[in-house]
Write a protein that holds these residues in place. Structure first.
Motif, PDB file in Angstrom:
ATOM      1  N   ASP A   1     -64.542  54.650   0.355  1.00 19.90           N
ATOM      2  CA  ASP A   1     -64.791  53.224   0.293  1.00 19.90           C
ATOM      3  C   ASP A   1     -65.444  52.769   1.598  1.00 19.90           C
ATOM      4  N   ASP A   2     -66.504  51.982   1.499  1.00 19.81           N
ATOM      5  CA  ASP A   2     -67.220  51.526   2.696  1.00 19.81           C
ATOM      6  C   ASP A   2     -66.359  50.665   3.614  1.00 19.81           C
ATOM      7  N   LEU A   3     -65.540  49.821   3.031  1.00 14.45           N
ATOM      8  CA  LEU A   3     -64.750  48.890   3.827  1.00 14.45           C
ATOM      9  C   LEU A   3     -63.575  49.560   4.528  1.00 14.45           C
ATOM     10  N   THR A   4     -62.798  50.327   3.786  1.00 15.01           N
ATOM     11  CA  THR A   4     -61.545  50.868   4.322  1.00 15.01           C
ATOM     12  C   THR A   4     -61.653  52.314   4.788  1.00 15.01           C
ATOM     13  N   ASP A   5     -62.707  53.005   4.386  1.00 13.30           N
ATOM     14  CA  ASP A   5     -62.932  54.417   4.714  1.00 13.30           C
ATOM     15  C   ASP A   5     -61.802  55.317   4.194  1.00 13.30           C
ATOM     16  N   VAL A   6     -61.204  54.924   3.065  1.00 11.85           N
ATOM     17  CA  VAL A   6     -60.248  55.781   2.361  1.00 11.85           C
ATOM     18  C   VAL A   6     -60.914  56.238   1.066  1.00 11.85           C
TER      19      VAL A   6
ATOM     20  N   HIS B   1     -50.062  39.266  -3.989  1.00 10.83           N
ATOM     21  CA  HIS B   1     -50.743  37.978  -3.772  1.00 10.83           C
ATOM     22  C   HIS B   1     -52.052  38.121  -3.009  1.00 10.83           C
ATOM     23  N   PHE B   2     -52.714  39.265  -3.166  1.00 10.93           N
ATOM     24  CA  PHE B   2     -53.978  39.495  -2.459  1.00 10.93           C
ATOM     25  C   PHE B   2     -55.039  38.473  -2.875  1.00 10.93           C
ATOM     26  N   LYS B   3     -55.082  38.129  -4.154  1.00 12.83           N
ATOM     27  CA  LYS B   3     -56.058  37.145  -4.629  1.00 12.83           C
ATOM     28  C   LYS B   3     -55.841  35.801  -3.926  1.00 12.83           C
ATOM     29  N   HIS B   4     -54.573  35.471  -3.704  1.00 10.72           N
ATOM     30  CA  HIS B   4     -54.251  34.212  -3.016  1.00 10.72           C
ATOM     31  C   HIS B   4     -54.803  34.226  -1.576  1.00 10.72           C
ATOM     32  N   VAL B   5     -54.723  35.370  -0.897  1.00 10.90           N
ATOM     33  CA  VAL B   5     -55.271  35.498   0.465  1.00 10.90           C
ATOM     34  C   VAL B   5     -56.779  35.255   0.423  1.00 10.90           C
ATOM     35  N   ASN B   6     -57.472  35.896  -0.521  1.00  9.49           N
ATOM     36  CA  ASN B   6     -58.923  35.700  -0.642  1.00  9.49           C
ATOM     37  C   ASN B   6     -59.273  34.248  -0.947  1.00  9.49           C
ATOM     38  N   ASP B   7     -58.541  33.654  -1.901  1.00  9.37           N
ATOM     39  CA  ASP B   7     -58.838  32.273  -2.316  1.00  9.37           C
ATOM     40  C   ASP B   7     -58.534  31.268  -1.211  1.00  9.37           C
ATOM     41  N   THR B   8     -57.476  31.511  -0.449  1.00 11.12           N
ATOM     42  CA  THR B   8     -57.045  30.560   0.572  1.00 11.12           C
ATOM     43  C   THR B   8     -57.789  30.744   1.896  1.00 11.12           C
ATOM     44  N   TYR B   9     -57.937  31.980   2.331  1.00  9.57           N
ATOM     45  CA  TYR B   9     -58.481  32.236   3.666  1.00  9.57           C
ATOM     46  C   TYR B   9     -59.896  32.821   3.655  1.00  9.57           C
ATOM     47  N   GLY B  10     -60.396  33.170   2.485  1.00  6.76           N
ATOM     48  CA  GLY B  10     -61.751  33.694   2.363  1.00  6.76           C
ATOM     49  C   GLY B  10     -61.780  35.216   2.304  1.00  6.76           C
ATOM     50  N   HIS B  11     -62.922  35.714   1.819  1.00  7.61           N
ATOM     51  CA  HIS B  11     -63.070  37.169   1.627  1.00  7.61           C
ATOM     52  C   HIS B  11     -63.100  37.941   2.948  1.00  7.61           C
ATOM     53  N   HIS B  12     -63.580  37.303   3.999  1.00  8.87           N
ATOM     54  CA  HIS B  12     -63.589  37.995   5.291  1.00  8.87           C
ATOM     55  C   HIS B  12     -62.162  38.339   5.714  1.00  8.87           C
ATOM     56  N   THR B  13     -61.258  37.361   5.578  1.00  7.48           N
ATOM     57  CA  THR B  13     -59.848  37.607   5.922  1.00  7.48           C
ATOM     58  C   THR B  13     -59.237  38.631   4.970  1.00  7.48           C
ATOM     59  N   GLY B  14     -59.607  38.549   3.684  1.00  7.47           N
ATOM     60  CA  GLY B  14     -59.131  39.541   2.722  1.00  7.47           C
ATOM     61  C   GLY B  14     -59.591  40.941   3.096  1.00  7.47           C
ATOM     62  N   ASP B  15     -60.842  41.053   3.566  1.00  6.84           N
ATOM     63  CA  ASP B  15     -61.356  42.358   4.015  1.00  6.84           C
ATOM     64  C   ASP B  15     -60.571  42.870   5.213  1.00  6.84           C
TER      65      ASP B  15
ATOM     66  N   LYS C   1     -58.436  46.373   5.421  1.00  9.01           N
ATOM     67  CA  LYS C   1     -58.642  47.356   6.500  1.00  9.01           C
ATOM     68  C   LYS C   1     -57.335  47.648   7.217  1.00  9.01           C
ATOM     69  N   HIS C   2     -56.568  46.577   7.482  1.00 10.64           N
ATOM     70  CA  HIS C   2     -55.286  46.746   8.190  1.00 10.64           C
ATOM     71  C   HIS C   2     -54.327  47.592   7.347  1.00 10.64           C
ATOM     72  N   VAL C   3     -54.200  47.286   6.075  1.00  7.57           N
ATOM     73  CA  VAL C   3     -53.300  48.045   5.208  1.00  7.57           C
ATOM     74  C   VAL C   3     -53.743  49.501   5.127  1.00  7.57           C
ATOM     75  N   ALA C   4     -55.044  49.741   5.006  1.00  4.41           N
ATOM     76  CA  ALA C   4     -55.553  51.119   4.941  1.00  4.41           C
ATOM     77  C   ALA C   4     -55.266  51.865   6.249  1.00  4.41           C
TER      78      ALA C   4
END
Length: 168
Positions: A107-112, A145-159, A163-166
């Motif tokens: 995966d390009d974002l997480t490198d997993v 609640h990952f969708k909630h993070v994206n919807d509330t804080y934006g896709h950059h924060t979701g990304d 990355k942090h979880v990976a």
């Protein structure tokens, strides 16, 4: 070109450009000795086996180069036998191949591992465990609640969260 005992009998201009130390002083010397002199390493393949197998890839680690090597039999005009050794520098091609493989499986974002690579590796490990009658466990983790993070804080924060979880 080398004789039956793999002593160097001639080399072309391209070879001398690829290996600047290749000059008249190496003619008559064993190819393995010349390779060691040029690279500082032992030749990483069995020359006799390559001549039957067709072609191989070898790496000259200290030169940071990868070569495709092909060896074919030669018979000289005076009935002396020998071999033609063809070294092709494939370093750039190998690097591009490795980049493409990485893009295909990670995966390009997480490198997993991506889904395809995960299932391929998982099935291979499962087969090994099954053959050995060993236990096999897969743990899947979901980010609640990952969708909630994206919807509330934006896709950059979701990304950043992905990355942090990976990384963890």
């Amino acid at each position: 070109a080398v004789d039956e005992s793999f002593r160097l009998i001639e080399c072309n201009r391209a070879c001398r450009e690829m290996f600047p130390g290749m000059d008249q002083s190496v003619i008559g010397r064993n190819f393995r000795v010349v390779w060691h002199q040029l690279t500082g390493e032992l030749f990483p393949a069995d020359l006799e086996a390559i001549s039957f197998a067709g072609k191989n890839e070898i790496t000259a680690g200290k030169l940071n180069r990868t070569y495709q090597i092909r060896i074919s039999s030669l018979e000289h005009a005076n009935y002396q036998k020998g071999h033609l050794i063809i070294l092709t520098d494939i370093t750039e091609m190998k690097s591009l191949q490795q980049q493409l493989e990485h893009q295909a499986y990670y995966d390009d974002l997480t490198d997993v591992f991506n889904r395809r690579a995960f299932f391929r590796e998982c099935m291979a490990e499962f087969t090994v465990a099954k053959d050995m009658s060993a236990p096999f466990t897969v743990i899947l983790i979901d980010i609640d609640h990952f969708k909630h993070v994206n919807d509330t804080y934006g896709h950059h924060t979701g990304d950043l969260l992905l990355k942090h979880v990976a990384d963890v």
